[in-house]
Design an enzyme around this catalytic site. Structure first.
Site, PDB file in Angstrom:
ATOM      1  N   TYR A 148       0.858  -1.174   0.000  1.00 58.33           N
ATOM      2  CA  TYR A 148       0.000   0.000   0.000  1.00 58.33           C
ATOM      3  C   TYR A 148       0.896   1.225   0.000  1.00 58.33           C
ATOM      4  O   TYR A 148       1.815   1.323   0.826  1.00 58.33           O
ATOM      5  CB  TYR A 148      -0.890  -0.003   1.234  1.00 58.33           C
ATOM      6  CG  TYR A 148      -1.822   1.184   1.323  1.00 58.33           C
ATOM      7  CD1 TYR A 148      -1.596   2.206   2.256  1.00 58.33           C
ATOM      8  CD2 TYR A 148      -2.919   1.289   0.473  1.00 58.33           C
ATOM      9  CE1 TYR A 148      -2.452   3.296   2.326  1.00 58.33           C
ATOM     10  CE2 TYR A 148      -3.779   2.377   0.554  1.00 58.33           C
ATOM     11  CZ  TYR A 148      -3.532   3.379   1.471  1.00 58.33           C
ATOM     12  OH  TYR A 148      -4.375   4.458   1.546  1.00 58.33           O
ATOM     13  N   ASP A 243       9.410   2.647  -0.549  1.00 56.38           N
ATOM     14  CA  ASP A 243       8.382   3.363   0.204  1.00 56.38           C
ATOM     15  C   ASP A 243       8.625   3.089   1.685  1.00 56.38           C
ATOM     16  O   ASP A 243       8.252   2.039   2.207  1.00 56.38           O
ATOM     17  CB  ASP A 243       6.979   2.896  -0.211  1.00 56.38           C
ATOM     18  CG  ASP A 243       5.896   3.675   0.519  1.00 56.38           C
ATOM     19  OD1 ASP A 243       4.716   3.585   0.124  1.00 56.38           O
ATOM     20  OD2 ASP A 243       6.230   4.383   1.497  1.00 56.38           O
ATOM     21  N   LYS A 271       5.102   9.784   8.526  1.00 56.17           N
ATOM     22  CA  LYS A 271       4.819   9.274   9.873  1.00 56.17           C
ATOM     23  C   LYS A 271       5.798   9.790  10.941  1.00 56.17           C
ATOM     24  O   LYS A 271       5.609  10.870  11.493  1.00 56.17           O
ATOM     25  CB  LYS A 271       4.736   7.747   9.831  1.00 56.17           C
ATOM     26  CG  LYS A 271       3.557   7.229   8.968  1.00 56.17           C
ATOM     27  CD  LYS A 271       3.356   5.754   9.080  1.00 56.17           C
ATOM     28  CE  LYS A 271       2.400   5.229   8.019  1.00 56.17           C
ATOM     29  NZ  LYS A 271       0.973   5.410   8.355  1.00 56.17           N
TER      30      LYS A 271
HETATM   31  N1  HOZ Z   1      -3.117   3.467   6.032  1.00 56.11           N
HETATM   32  C1  HOZ Z   1      -3.339   3.273   7.437  1.00 56.11           C
HETATM   33  C2  HOZ Z   1      -2.597   2.129   7.977  1.00 56.11           C
HETATM   34  N2  HOZ Z   1      -1.852   1.353   7.077  1.00 56.11           N
HETATM   35  C3  HOZ Z   1      -4.819   3.143   7.769  1.00 56.11           C
HETATM   36  C4  HOZ Z   1      -5.319   4.385   8.411  1.00 56.11           C
HETATM   37  C5  HOZ Z   1      -6.830   4.374   8.593  1.00 56.11           C
HETATM   38  O1  HOZ Z   1      -7.586   3.965   7.667  1.00 56.11           O
HETATM   39  O2  HOZ Z   1      -7.249   4.804   9.687  1.00 56.11           O
END
Ligand code: HOZ
Length: 426
Positions: A148, A243, A271
């Site tokens: 992702y 990434d 992050k």
């Molecule tokens: N992309 C976030 C964790 N991999 C998810 C965040 C969310 O949908 O709250």
């Protein structure tokens, strides 16, 4: 399934939220659709603990999806944000913190010679793949199943995280003409990438990969895999993009590329460098980065890019991690967790993966080397475990296809207490 029942104030907020927020949330995984039941609402967090609006306390193993590496609201971050905010919240004009953050990133991640700050990991990836296409003059992007990279049109193809959790790895709304320029391959399958390069090498602008996929649970690159990607990119003139939005500054000061000894052309970050405030960044070889506006023809911009509050928070967090050697502490905590969980699941049909302070317990016998094997997990059993943990005041990621995070505010005493509570649920 007996889902955890949030308190009355959370429930009232949830009813209101669903009327005006799509799905009641601002990011899909939080809606608990991967585990059932209703989410609770949090209004306070400190260290490794969170408290919901009904005053219930939980030990947190999500850490706002990775940024809270020192735990929530570390004093150094609070002080930095409070002090910086006295002088303004955004200037839209170069500010000294942008220079300090760029110099810090380049010092800690040597493959990054120049950097561009953004406001999210998604924006960082958007910029990096546009840059790869602009620099190489090629259109094809290669990604890997279950990885992702934020909700970037070109990469919401067989994607992980919420897309996977909701069973929509290929989002609607993405033109087929665009999606056809993305090739998605199984992770840990170097022959598949070799074949693609043999067939379409001249078309490939970049290969983008989570060095440790942590949006489909968490699985690890097999020995030689990342090195093989590096070599193929070199041979065919494609760019390798790591990434590291999740792994950057978490797995080591220099991220996964320090752990695995990989020298990518570009890296995306986020992050941890925002200390919990909105931030992202992409960076890499100076000759490539100089293709970005205003120096080059690849346009990229952001009103709040380089925001002083986000950079103050991120710099304070990075400095504290260096001061306390947080990575050593996180490795010690991770080792303790691995030993405790290993004892809990011995002889049972689970697979536990851990690297540094990132972990995932798959509800399948394993092995789990890629998405297809991760998807063998019993998500119903995971959901029961998730809610059982919540009833014990333990907050895990609300999806089998997400990773968990330790922070420096966790202690081995915390981990032993949690193991004692969870062992009866497995
Ligand atoms: N992309 C976030 C964790 N991999 C998810 C965040 C969310 O949908 O709250």
């Amino acid at each position: 399934m007996n889902p955890y029942q949030p308190g009355p104030i959370s429930s009232e907020l949830w009813n209101r939220a669903q009327k005006r927020l799509v799905g009641g949330i601002n990011s899909p995984v939080r809606a608990f659709r991967g585990v059932g039941g209703d989410p609770f609402f949090v209004n306070r967090a400190k260290g490794c603990k969170i408290w919901d609006v009904d005053g219930r306390e939980y030990i947190d193993f999500v850490g706002t999806w990775g940024p809270a590496i020192l735990g929530h609201a570390p004093q150094v971050v609070l002080d930095a944000v409070t002090e910086t905010a006295q002088h303004g919240t955004s200037f839209g004009i170069p500010n000294p913190l942008e220079v300090e953050m760029a110099e810090t990133i380049c010092r800690m991640v040597p493959s990054v010679e120049k950097v561009r700050m953004t406001n999210s990991g998604t924006e960082a990836v958007l910029g990096a793949i546009r840059l790869a296409r602009g620099f190489t003059g090629r259109d094809r992007i290669v990604k890997f199943e279950g990885c992702y990279h934020g909700h970037v049109d070109s990469l919401l193809v067989k994607a992980g995280s919420g897309a996977l959790t909701l069973g929509q790895p290929d989002s609607a709304g993405i033109p087929s003409a665009l999606a056809s320029l993305t090739t998605t391959l199984p992770f840990n399958d170097l022959p598949a990438l070799q074949s693609l390069f043999k067939e379409k090498g001249k078309e490939i602008a970049c290969v983008i990969i989570e060095p440790v996929p942590a949006n489909a649970g968490l699985y690890l690159p097999e020995p030689g895999y990342l090195e093989g990607i590096r070599q193929l990119c070199n041979e065919h003139g494609a760019l390798m993009i790591l990434d590291e939005v999740m792994t950057g500054f978490r797995l080591a000061p220099g991220g996964a590329q320090e752990v695995f000894g990989i020298n990518p052309d570009l890296t995306t970050l986020g992050k941890v460098i925002g200390g919990g405030l909105p931030v992202g960044a992409f960076g890499g070889r100076a000759d490539i980065m100089d293709y970005v506006a205003p120096l080059g023809p690849v346009y990229q911009a952001g009103t709040l890019s380089g925001n002083p509050l986000a950079l103050a928070a991120g710099l304070a967090q990075l400095k504290e991690m260096e001061r306390i050697n947080g990575w050593k502490l996180l490795e010690e905590l991770g080792n303790s967790m691995e030993a405790l969980v290993g004892a809990m699941i011995k002889g049972k049909p689970y697979t536990f993966h851990r690297i540094g302070s990132m972990f995932c317990l798959y509800f399948t016998e394993g092995p789990v080397r890629h998405l297809a094997e991760a998807k063998k997990s019993d998500t119903s059993a995971f959901a029961r475990f998730f809610h059982g943990a919540l009833r014990e005041g333990i907050y895990l990621a609300p999806s089998q296809f997400e990773a968990g995070f330790l922070c420096t505010a966790h202690t081995t005493v915390d981990l032993e207490a949690v193991a004692g509570k969870l062992s009866c649920l497995l």
